[in-house]
Design a protein around this motif. Structure first.
Motif, PDB file in Angstrom:
ATOM      1  N   LYS B 156      47.285  33.733  37.732  1.00  0.00           N
ATOM      2  CA  LYS B 156      46.422  33.775  36.552  1.00  0.00           C
ATOM      3  C   LYS B 156      46.080  35.205  36.137  1.00  0.00           C
ATOM      4  O   LYS B 156      45.974  35.518  34.961  1.00  0.00           O
ATOM      5  CB  LYS B 156      45.146  32.990  36.829  1.00  0.00           C
ATOM      6  N   TYR B 157      45.904  36.066  37.128  1.00  0.00           N
ATOM      7  CA  TYR B 157      45.616  37.458  36.792  1.00  0.00           C
ATOM      8  C   TYR B 157      46.807  38.098  36.090  1.00  0.00           C
ATOM      9  O   TYR B 157      46.658  38.829  35.115  1.00  0.00           O
ATOM     10  CB  TYR B 157      45.272  38.250  38.050  1.00  0.00           C
ATOM     11  N   LEU B 160      46.881  36.854  32.520  1.00  0.00           N
ATOM     12  CA  LEU B 160      45.901  37.542  31.672  1.00  0.00           C
ATOM     13  C   LEU B 160      46.395  38.945  31.330  1.00  0.00           C
ATOM     14  O   LEU B 160      46.304  39.392  30.189  1.00  0.00           O
ATOM     15  CB  LEU B 160      44.560  37.629  32.395  1.00  0.00           C
ATOM     16  N   MET B 163      49.160  38.761  28.783  1.00  0.00           N
ATOM     17  CA  MET B 163      48.674  38.481  27.427  1.00  0.00           C
ATOM     18  C   MET B 163      48.071  39.731  26.797  1.00  0.00           C
ATOM     19  O   MET B 163      48.243  40.010  25.618  1.00  0.00           O
ATOM     20  CB  MET B 163      47.638  37.357  27.466  1.00  0.00           C
ATOM     21  N   ARG B 164      47.366  40.487  27.644  1.00  0.00           N
ATOM     22  CA  ARG B 164      46.789  41.724  27.136  1.00  0.00           C
ATOM     23  C   ARG B 164      47.880  42.704  26.727  1.00  0.00           C
ATOM     24  O   ARG B 164      47.778  43.365  25.699  1.00  0.00           O
ATOM     25  CB  ARG B 164      45.919  42.364  28.210  1.00  0.00           C
ATOM     26  N   GLU B 234      42.474  47.510  36.977  1.00  0.00           N
ATOM     27  CA  GLU B 234      42.384  47.236  38.395  1.00  0.00           C
ATOM     28  C   GLU B 234      41.099  46.506  38.758  1.00  0.00           C
ATOM     29  O   GLU B 234      41.110  45.556  39.528  1.00  0.00           O
ATOM     30  CB  GLU B 234      42.475  48.557  39.128  1.00  0.00           C
ATOM     31  N   SER B 235      39.989  46.939  38.155  1.00  0.00           N
ATOM     32  CA  SER B 235      38.719  46.344  38.559  1.00  0.00           C
ATOM     33  C   SER B 235      38.517  44.973  37.928  1.00  0.00           C
ATOM     34  O   SER B 235      37.618  44.258  38.306  1.00  0.00           O
ATOM     35  CB  SER B 235      37.576  47.271  38.200  1.00  0.00           C
ATOM     36  N   GLU B 236      39.347  44.612  36.961  1.00  0.00           N
ATOM     37  CA  GLU B 236      39.206  43.293  36.355  1.00  0.00           C
ATOM     38  C   GLU B 236      40.316  42.349  36.806  1.00  0.00           C
ATOM     39  O   GLU B 236      40.069  41.237  37.232  1.00  0.00           O
ATOM     40  CB  GLU B 236      39.227  43.403  34.826  1.00  0.00           C
ATOM     41  N   LEU B 237      41.549  42.817  36.681  1.00  0.00           N
ATOM     42  CA  LEU B 237      42.690  41.917  36.882  1.00  0.00           C
ATOM     43  C   LEU B 237      43.496  42.258  38.131  1.00  0.00           C
ATOM     44  O   LEU B 237      44.681  41.979  38.189  1.00  0.00           O
ATOM     45  CB  LEU B 237      43.616  41.973  35.667  1.00  0.00           C
ATOM     46  N   VAL B 238      42.854  42.871  39.097  1.00  0.00           N
ATOM     47  CA  VAL B 238      43.525  43.264  40.321  1.00  0.00           C
ATOM     48  C   VAL B 238      44.652  44.258  40.017  1.00  0.00           C
ATOM     49  O   VAL B 238      44.448  45.451  40.110  1.00  0.00           O
ATOM     50  CB  VAL B 238      44.064  42.050  41.102  1.00  0.00           C
ATOM     51  N   ARG B 307      37.423  52.772  30.835  1.00  0.00           N
ATOM     52  CA  ARG B 307      38.395  51.926  30.158  1.00  0.00           C
ATOM     53  C   ARG B 307      37.731  51.192  28.994  1.00  0.00           C
ATOM     54  O   ARG B 307      36.573  50.784  29.092  1.00  0.00           O
ATOM     55  CB  ARG B 307      38.926  50.922  31.167  1.00  0.00           C
ATOM     56  N   ARG B 309      37.326  47.968  26.363  1.00  0.00           N
ATOM     57  CA  ARG B 309      37.435  46.529  26.541  1.00  0.00           C
ATOM     58  C   ARG B 309      38.513  46.023  25.594  1.00  0.00           C
ATOM     59  O   ARG B 309      38.783  46.641  24.572  1.00  0.00           O
ATOM     60  CB  ARG B 309      36.098  45.878  26.205  1.00  0.00           C
ATOM     61  N   VAL B 310      39.103  44.905  25.920  1.00  0.00           N
ATOM     62  CA  VAL B 310      40.300  44.483  25.176  1.00  0.00           C
ATOM     63  C   VAL B 310      40.000  44.276  23.694  1.00  0.00           C
ATOM     64  O   VAL B 310      40.752  44.715  22.826  1.00  0.00           O
ATOM     65  CB  VAL B 310      40.936  43.237  25.837  1.00  0.00           C
TER      66      VAL B 310
END
Lengths: 367, 339
Positions: B156-157, B160, B163-164, B234-238, B307, B309-310
């Motif tokens: 799932k990561y 995501l 998709m980004r 890294e801190s959001e999506l590993v 960073r 945000r998307v």
């Protein structure tokens, strides 16, 4: 697009995840990037510290308190010792009180520095982390001079502290404080005025004053929401009434407010340490106590303003050498409960920022 | 030494005469391929070491110091060898062909772009008369590779992150191309070598300052570097789309990322900083120096900024960069038609 079938996704965040600050597991239900619902799964670091207390003497339990909020172990030592001292009804020498305030504030600085670095890292800024650890290193060096340990101090003892503050320690603290304010300016230069940082923190993760109060949030979480409440001022202990410092508060209770509250608190802590260094009286550093401690039957609840918030120790004594029951009010555990309210309509990236702004330490959350 | 060089030059000139033309083309392509691959590997190894040293000093650290004695110069080589020797793990749940193909797609598209980059006046594998279009056309295929990696990983990561990536690269390609259009209008050619020739007197950075800024911002977003490293946050999506990759496959993604950074830097050099033009030093050296100035810029930004945000990144692209790029184009057109 009307015919398109969409589904919400369950995302398992943690216990192994870079941003859950340890072993917190969050179960997220997301739609695209938007967090619809979440729950926190705790207990991965549960060691049963409260139960362990019952099979140890009072003195033997102090090292275990180090393992609660291991980033600010001095505050934990202090809170437990104060609770037991209330049962023992012991007079603490003034020099010891000053040293206690000093180490508690140094711990607060160390804890806030780790928080600031980790929080900035959550937002993708890696450099402040290294800068913060540079300052924390100085603090740990100073505390190492004092008690030989860098993380788990076991320093605050019943009736005083374990060892006297040496001139070398005082010198080290002064040297550290000389540069510290400039270093905080440096962090602020990197973050406070940065447009990206502002857009990532302002208007995100609102915690209203009512919510903060009803969740019993404390510490910078509560002050960030605009409620001026600090135990050092409002229910003073030790020699805090003699210190001159201000309690910063936020205005709206977003991530930014919690950030700026902590940054101001760091400057204020430095101020307190300076005053304590200047006013450090001569004398004993520890009161005389019997070798075997048997507090009178009864109970005591003492709370202190730990870096994360209100840290309380409820100690019940049955007159023997071991406590009958110890209950710990862990600030990060209670603050963490507000996460769900703050994450309404947040994106995954916001969630990371909000979680970072709570400042949790899993050692304390799970106990 | 000189004899062999002369011999090689002679061979180079005579080769087309000696060999039938399809074979010659093939031989030339082979030489170009080997040269490009060698360049990419050496450049990436150096770039990673360079980044680690620079970011280390920015962050009051020293960076690698021990491997190879002198300032840890061999650290990245050791890392590369480690990655090569690692066990090849293909997780059970992945969509196997997609998962296996993804790093190759990303890597190959990156390598192909190097074919048209003019390192100096004659040092270009193939000077296509619409080189810049070729670059953008090929490099947008890399998006597909990244998305394949994210989708095929069955994580799932990764999804995501993928998709980004798709959202980010597709939207930033628009201002990127628009910012480059100004340069075409000035140079009246699409050939990269032609664009460099046209900047003999004055670099386009002085004629197209707005275009340059837009190019740099969009370019950094295009290669997923901070403050736009949202796909790998890294801190959001590993680790974003390459969470499930390890060993050699991860090395390909890694190689492609740094190779892509260099492509963006090289294009900035070609389009705005006069490519290989420069006094005293040979053209190739000037080119590398200018390109590494951009590499340094990217590392510097990484050491300074948080960073985005998307959604903020997307609105910045569509609401700020794109109108600005159009305005820049309009002004360039107006000025050119009246002067």
């Amino acid at each position: 697009m009307a015919g398109l079938r969409t589904e919400s996704l369950f995302l398992n965040m943690g216990p192994q995840h870079p941003s859950t600050h340890g072993v917190l597991r969050l179960g997220l239900t997301i739609e695209g990037e938007r967090v619809v619902d979440l729950f926190a799964d705790l207990g991965f670091l549960h060691r049963g510290i409260e139960k362990l207390a019952e099979s140890r003497t009072y003195l033997q339990f102090i090292p275990l308190t180090d393992r609660l909020d291991y980033l600010a172990a001095m505050s934990n030592n202090l809170a437990f010792v104060l609770a037991v001292e209330e049962l023992l009804e012991v007079e603490v020498p003034r020099r010891a009180e000053y040293i206690r305030v000093m180490v508690a504030e140094l711990s607060r600085l160390a804890s806030h520095l780790v928080w600031l670095g980790a929080f900035a890292n959550d937002l993708g800024a890696t450099t402040p982390l290294l800068y913060c650890f540079r300052e924390r290193e100085d603090i740990l060096d100073a505390l190492e001079l004092l008690c030989g340990a860098r993380m788990t101090f076991n320093y605050v003892r019943f009736g005083g502290v374990a060892r006297d503050a040496t001139p070398a320690f005082v010198e080290k603290c002064r040297k550290f404080l000389e540069t510290f304010d400039k270093r905080v300016d440096e962090y602020e230069e990197l973050l406070t005025g940065n447009a990206i940082f502002l857009s990532r923190t302002k208007g995100i993760g609102f915690l209203s004053a009512e919510d903060a109060r009803s969740f019993a949030a404390s510490g910078p979480m509560l002050r960030g929401s605009g409620i001026q409440w600090d135990l050092r001022k409002d229910a003073p202990y030790s020699v805090y009434p003699e210190m001159d410092f201000i309690i910063p508060t936020g205005t709206v209770g977003d991530v930014w407010d919690r950030y700026i509250v902590r940054v101001i608190e760091m400057r204020q802590s430095a101020r307190i340490i300076r005053q304590a260094l200047d006013g450090l009286p001569e004398g004993e550093f520890k009161a005389k106590l019997p070798r075997v401690l048997k507090p009178a039957q009864g109970e005591a609840y003492v709370r202190v303003e730990a870096p994360k918030g209100e840290l309380g120790f409820y100690v019940v004594s049955d007159g023997t050498t071991n406590p009958f029951r110890v209950k710990i009010r862990a600030p990060s555990f209670i603050n963490l409960a507000t996460l769900r309210v703050m994450c309404k309509e947040a994106l995954v990236a916001d969630l990371v920022a909000i979680l970072g702004s709570i400042d949790i330490v899993l050692g304390e959350v799970d106990r | 030494m000189s004899v062999s060089v002369e011999f090689l030059e002679l061979l180079w000139i005579l080769l087309p005469e000696l060999l039938p033309s399809p074979l010659y083309a093939l031989a030339r392509l082979g030489v170009a391929f080997v040269a490009v691959m060698a360049f990419i590997v050496v450049m990436v190894l150096f770039a990673v070491w360079f980044e680690r040293k620079v970011i280390g000093h920015i962050q009051v650290r020293i960076g690698p110091l021990h491997t190879g004695r002198w300032h840890g110069w061999a650290q990245t080589i050791a890392d590369a060898i480690k990655l090569f020797l690692k066990e090849d793990i293909i997780p059970k749940g992945v969509d196997r062909p997609v998962y296996v193909l993804a790093p190759l797609v990303v890597f190959v598209t990156t390598v192909v772009v190097y074919v048209v980059i003019p390192f100096s006046r004659n040092l270009v594998a193939r000077d296509i008369n619409m080189g810049i279009l070729f670059v953008f056309a090929v490099s947008s295929i890399a998006t597909l590779g990244i998305f394949m990696g994210g989708w095929g990983s069955n994580n799932k990561y990764s999804l995501l992150g993928a998709m980004r990536v798709a959202a980010q690269i597709v939207s930033y390609e628009v201002p990127l191309l628009l910012s480059v259009l100004g340069v075409f209008m000035l140079a009246q050619t699409l050939s990269l070598n032609g664009i460099v020739e046209a900047q003999k007197g004055l670099w386009y950075v002085f004629l197209q300052p707005v275009g340059f800024v837009i190019y740099v911002i969009a370019g950094i977003a295009e290669v997923n570097r901070l403050p736009f490293d949202i796909p790998e946050a890294e801190s959001e999506l590993v680790a974003g789309f390459h969470t499930e990759y390890s060993g050699l496959r991860f090395a390909f993604f890694f190689l492609a990322e740094y190779a892509n950074m260099f492509v963006m830097s090289a294009l900035a050099t070609v389009l705005f900083l006069g490519g290989w033009h420069g006094p005293f030093l040979p053209g190739f050296v000037w080119f590398i120096l200018k390109a590494f100035f951009f590499m340094f810029l990217m590392v510097w930004l990484r050491g300074t900024y948080p960073r985005l945000r998307v959604d903020q990144m997307m609105s910045f692209c569509w609401k700020v960069l794109l109108p600005l790029a159009f305005l820049n184009l309009l002004v360039t057109g107006l000025v050119m038609s009246f002067i």
